[in-house]
Write an enzyme that holds these catalytic residues in place. Structure first.
Site, short mmCIF file in Angstrom:
data_model
loop_
_atom_site.label_atom_id
_atom_site.label_comp_id
_atom_site.label_asym_id
_atom_site.label_seq_id
_atom_site.Cartn_x
_atom_site.Cartn_y
_atom_site.Cartn_z
N ASN A 107 0.84 -1.20 0.00
CA ASN A 107 0.00 0.00 0.00
C ASN A 107 0.88 1.25 0.00
O ASN A 107 0.52 2.28 -0.56
CB ASN A 107 -0.91 0.01 1.23
CG ASN A 107 -1.64 1.31 1.40
OD1 ASN A 107 -2.53 1.63 0.64
ND2 ASN A 107 -1.24 2.11 2.40
N ASP A 175 1.79 6.67 0.16
CA ASP A 175 1.03 5.65 -0.55
C ASP A 175 1.52 5.51 -1.99
O ASP A 175 1.77 6.50 -2.69
CB ASP A 175 -0.46 6.01 -0.58
CG ASP A 175 -1.16 5.67 0.72
OD1 ASP A 175 -0.47 5.48 1.74
OD2 ASP A 175 -2.41 5.62 0.70
N ASP A 205 -1.30 -6.80 3.26
CA ASP A 205 -1.53 -5.78 4.28
C ASP A 205 -2.53 -4.73 3.77
O ASP A 205 -2.44 -4.28 2.63
CB ASP A 205 -0.19 -5.11 4.61
CG ASP A 205 -0.29 -4.13 5.76
OD1 ASP A 205 -0.76 -4.52 6.83
OD2 ASP A 205 0.13 -2.96 5.58
N GLU A 246 -5.98 -8.73 4.71
CA GLU A 246 -6.41 -7.96 5.87
C GLU A 246 -7.48 -6.98 5.40
O GLU A 246 -7.18 -5.96 4.80
CB GLU A 246 -5.23 -7.21 6.49
CG GLU A 246 -5.62 -6.39 7.71
CD GLU A 246 -4.53 -5.44 8.18
OE1 GLU A 246 -4.48 -5.15 9.39
OE2 GLU A 246 -3.73 -4.97 7.34
N ASP A 313 -1.42 -6.67 15.60
CA ASP A 313 -1.80 -5.26 15.74
C ASP A 313 -2.56 -5.05 17.04
O ASP A 313 -2.66 -5.93 17.88
CB ASP A 313 -2.66 -4.84 14.55
CG ASP A 313 -1.83 -4.61 13.29
OD1 ASP A 313 -0.65 -4.23 13.42
OD2 ASP A 313 -2.36 -4.82 12.19
#
Length: 557
Positions: A107, A175, A205, A246, A313
């Site tokens: 990302n 990004d 991710d 995710e 996380d």
């Protein structure tokens, strides 16, 4: 379907174990875990019953976000080893019957990545379009930041060119512009590189952010087309490789990421069910979890949900109502230093349950009995705790506790030289460690090993159809999974009082000539006939796995 067919879609009844190389095992005494050390612990994972190891980021990084700020998608952080060490780790894991997947963090990059250094050097640099820029001042985006305690906008002004770059996460993680074909090619090449070295797929991710095209002028069609392209590329390179995504969204949005023809993500983490499980635990009431499991949308047989109790996380509770979130906070993290981002907890399960062994075992029995593929975070199998003094998500990313020695057998370095501080107090290494647990037949480690063996012996859980069983006691979650000629009946008591559940077997539940009722966790067997009632006794926080099967067919137990 034959039992042999289950090997084709290995992920549907896998046991995935997430570990961070830098906190798992140190081989050279510098206080930092490495691939050579982790390789020495692969026999332990194989003995536990793990079938797939998920590696957190190990790429070169300035370590401003624990490795999720990558500066080279083709390299290895020199503290952790070399490419040769990675290959030896993967090869040894496969020899022990385990596949290996790794985090795919595309990302964003670190702002120290060579691409971004080039991109910010001038507006006409060829790498400029690898990232997302705007020339006009951005509006207030404080409500869109992922880490509200660290950032107040998703745009940061770059002083050299005077333009703003997009970052959904930290400002040091710009990004990538995934609408740029050149960026897409680079991502595919990086995936192909690691697959050539032996990886069996990737944990992707932040998928929704990765596919987000808002703010990008050069839009190139439906972002899901790109995810389908990645899946096709993966399948061409390795037919049984996986993309584990995710995707923390409500079910109705999450289902889109599997694809209409099971052609996008292979698996997705079920964040919604996890959060409702904690609400049920806080209330001692199974109904929130039961409603969620009923609402779970059906998926293609080639896809799968990934279930979990804890991940690397924060334990996010963002999909709960504010009042529900406060219930969970009050029950499991009432102090501010136990909470993070106003939406989650920085705690592991055993401290949240005050170390109650019966309750802890019930939760893990539940994890392995839910329809889906269970994912463990390193240390869960021995009941590790957290270090609340650590910042944010690092509270649960402490060194693995192998022995009761001062550095927990993680390293020969002194505790003050370790990459992270150890857990202290009730859950420190002198009380919680692998060596002592292996010698104790009543330990959580032994129980987890037994659960994993039973789960692996029960394809019904990964492949079968799921349905709830009505019970009058709201504290009890009762469900069944049916596959082939076998049925599993599973019971979990969320309450602090013992109870009894009566289940009348319906026509078709038992063979005409009678069947065998096996208690899979207590190793008892009994004859059972159509029309019989199962009388299931559950102690406080009790759990039972019962199988009805045809005598002398299929299973041996």
């Amino acid at each position: 379907m034959r039992i042999t067919d289950t090997s084709d879609l290995w992920w549907k009844n896998a046991v995935i174990y997430c570990l961070d190389i830098e906190t798992f095992c140190d081989s050279n005494g510098d206080g930092i875990g490495d691939f050579a050390g982790a390789a020495q612990r692969l026999d332990y994972l194989a003995e536990l019953g793990v079938t797939c190891v998920w590696l957190m980021p190990f790429y070169p990084s300035p370590q401003r976000d624990d490795g999720y700020d990558v500066v080279d998608f083709y390299g290895v952080d020199e503290r952790l080893g070399t490419l040769g060490d990675v290959v030896e780790f993967i090869r040894t894991a496969k020899d022990r019957g385990m596949r290996v997947i790794a985090d795919l963090v595309v990302n964003h990059t670190s702002d120290e990545h060579p691409w971004f250094k080039q991109a910010r050097s001038s507006k006409d640099n060829p790498y400029r379009d690898f990232y997302v820029w705007r020339s006009d001042p951005p509006p207030d985006t404080s409500s869109e930041v992922v880490f509200p305690d660290q950032e107040n906008s998703i745009w940061t002004k770059d002083r050299k060119t005077g333009e703003w770059y997009l970052h959904r996460f930290y400002s040091h993680q710009p990004d990538l512009n995934v609408a740029n074909p050149a960026v897409r090619d680079e991502i595919a090449k990086a995936m192909g590189f690691w697959m050539e070295l032996g990886l069996s797929g990737f944990r992707v991710d932040a998928v929704p952010f990765f596919l987000e095209t808002e703010g990008i002028d050069s839009h190139t069609g439906d972002p899901h087309d790109y995810l389908r392209d990645l899946r096709r590329f993966l399948s061409r390179r390795s037919g049984d490789a996986v993309l584990l995504g995710e995707v923390n969204l409500p079910f109705e949005q999450q289902i889109e990421f599997f694809g209409d023809a099971a052609d996008e993500l292979t698996m997705q983490f079920d964040f919604v069910t996890m959060q409702q499980m904690y609400l049920s635990l806080a209330r001692g009431d199974a109904r929130p979890l039961a409603r969620t499991l009923t609402d779970r949308p059906g998926i293609d047989p080639d896809s799968q949900w990934a279930t979990f109790v804890r991940n690397h996380d924060e334990l996010t509770l963002d999909k709960l109502l504010e009042s529900e979130r406060q219930e969970v906070f009050e029950a499991f993290g009432p102090e501010k230093n136990m909470q993070v981002y106003d939406r989650g907890l920085k705690r592991r399960l055993p401290p949240m349950l005050d170390g109650d062994p019966q309750r802890i075992r019930m939760v893990y029995s539940l994890l392995f009995s839910l329809p889906g593929t269970p994912v463990l975070f390193y240390g869960e199998e021995i009941g590790m705790g957290e270090n609340l003094a650590a910042e944010g998500r690092l509270a649960v990313r402490t060194p693995m506790q192998w022995t009761h020695e001062e550095s927990a057998g993680f390293s020969s370095a002194s505790p003050d030289k370790l990459v992270r501080p150890l857990v202290e107090g009730k859950f420190a290494q002198d009380s919680v460690n692998v060596v002592d647990a292996r010698r104790d037949p009543t330990s959580l480690l032994g129980f987890m090993g037994s659960l994993i063996r039973r789960y692996r012996e029960c394809p019904e859980l990964g492949w079968g159809s799921f349905s709830l069983i009505d019970t009058p006691n709201p504290a009890v979650l009762a469900h069944r999974c049916d596959w082939e000629e076998n049925s599993l009946f599973l019971f979990h008591n969320f309450g602090a009082e013992p109870t009894k559940v009566s289940v009348k077997l319906k026509d078709g539940d038992v063979p005409e000539n009678g069947g065998i009722l096996t208690d899979l966790l207590q190793d008892t067997m009994a004859d059972i006939h159509a029309g019989d009632e199962m009388q299931v006794e559950l102690p406080a926080y009790g759990y039972r796995w019962l199988r009805v099967q045809v005598p002398e067919v299929g299973r041996l137990w």
